[in-house]
Design an enzyme around this catalytic site. Structure first.
Site, mmCIF file in Angstrom:
data_model
loop_
_atom_site.group_PDB
_atom_site.id
_atom_site.type_symbol
_atom_site.label_atom_id
_atom_site.label_comp_id
_atom_site.label_asym_id
_atom_site.label_seq_id
_atom_site.Cartn_x
_atom_site.Cartn_y
_atom_site.Cartn_z
ATOM 1 N N SER A 1 0.859 -1.189 0.000
ATOM 2 C CA SER A 1 0.000 0.000 0.000
ATOM 3 C C SER A 1 0.888 1.229 0.000
ATOM 4 O O SER A 1 2.050 1.174 0.447
ATOM 5 C CB SER A 1 -0.881 0.000 1.255
ATOM 6 N N TYR B 1 -2.920 -1.842 10.174
ATOM 7 C CA TYR B 1 -2.870 -2.027 8.725
ATOM 8 C C TYR B 1 -1.562 -1.477 8.163
ATOM 9 O O TYR B 1 -0.872 -2.148 7.380
ATOM 10 C CB TYR B 1 -4.065 -1.316 8.078
#
Length: 240
Positions: free
Chosen positions: A135, A148
């Site tokens: 990400s 996350y």
């Protein structure tokens, strides 16, 4: 990499980025194997000519389910795409520790364990690839999603080390760094989102080019800012 004729395993391939990767790679001539948890979506994928394996990768049993589903089948490309977020914001409430554990497993432990389990077969292929989907938040974290961000940053670090270990072999290691993509995980978020179709297209283009990184969409700008002024990238993203 030449996509046509390759057997590609995609985790989390029933929805979002994973489904678009599966559809586009299949259209390019790949033999696609996906994993997922939703029975109806798995059935749909089988109807579309894909091999679909029911596997919950939020725990160790999911790894065994994938390996059983492959039944010794050779894999040319492993795409570790499955991922999830979890609520972990002390400004709102105490974190859900069970959700944290599932995120740690799905986002970090499962990719590493699948790489270890499939390394021997990948080494037998004349041209092979490992694609780890991290990400833009692996570059600079957000305050609202620390677990996350931590898992994606850890997978980014692992990917870079793995690439160095496999340098000079036939196994190429690609890291894909998407921005905010319009998927089920981001459904409640406002703001600009990249389509999963375009995200998948850019990742596959990086696969074809044997790139080390696919900085997708706005992540290209974040990466450029981080290279010049890491403190500024962190300041921008921390409140994201």
């Amino acid at each position: 990499m030449q996509i046509t004729g390759k057997t590609v395993l995609i985790t989390g391939g029933t929805d979002g980025i994973g489904r678009e990767l599966a559809l586009q790679l299949q259209a390019a001539g790949a033999d696609v194997v996906i994993t997922g948890r939703d029975a109806a979506r798995l059935t749909r994928a089988r109807g579309e000519g894909m091999t679909a394996i029911a596997a919950d990768l939020t725990g160790p049993d999911g790894i065994e389910a994938v390996l059983r589903g492959l039944a010794g089948r050779s894999v040319d490309v492993l795409i570790n795409n499955a991922g999830m977020g979890t609520e972990h914001d002390f400004r709102i409430a105490l974190p859900d520790q069970n959700g944290d554990e599932q995120s740690l497993w799905l986002n970090l432990h499962a990719p590493i364990r699948l790489i270890v389990a499939l390394m021997s077969t990948l080494k037998t292929r004349p041209e092979a690839m490992i694609v780890n989907v991290t990400s833009g938040l692996a570059i600079a974290p957000s305050a609202g999603a620390p677990v996350y961000c931590a898992t994606k940053a850890a997978l980014r670090s692992y990917t870079q080390s793995l690439r160095a270990q496999l340098a000079g072999t036939q196994i190429h290691v690609l890291e894909a760094l998407p921005p905010v993509v319009d998927t089920a995980m981001t459904r409640t978020r406002g703001g600009r989102k990249l389509s999963p179709q375009e995200c998948a297209r850019q990742i596959i283009a990086a696969m074809r080019a044997n790139a080390d990184e696919a900085n997708v969409g706005m992540v290209r700008i974040l990466k450029a800012v981080h290279q010049v002024a890491p403190w500024l990238a962190r300041r921008i993203m921390i409140g994201f």
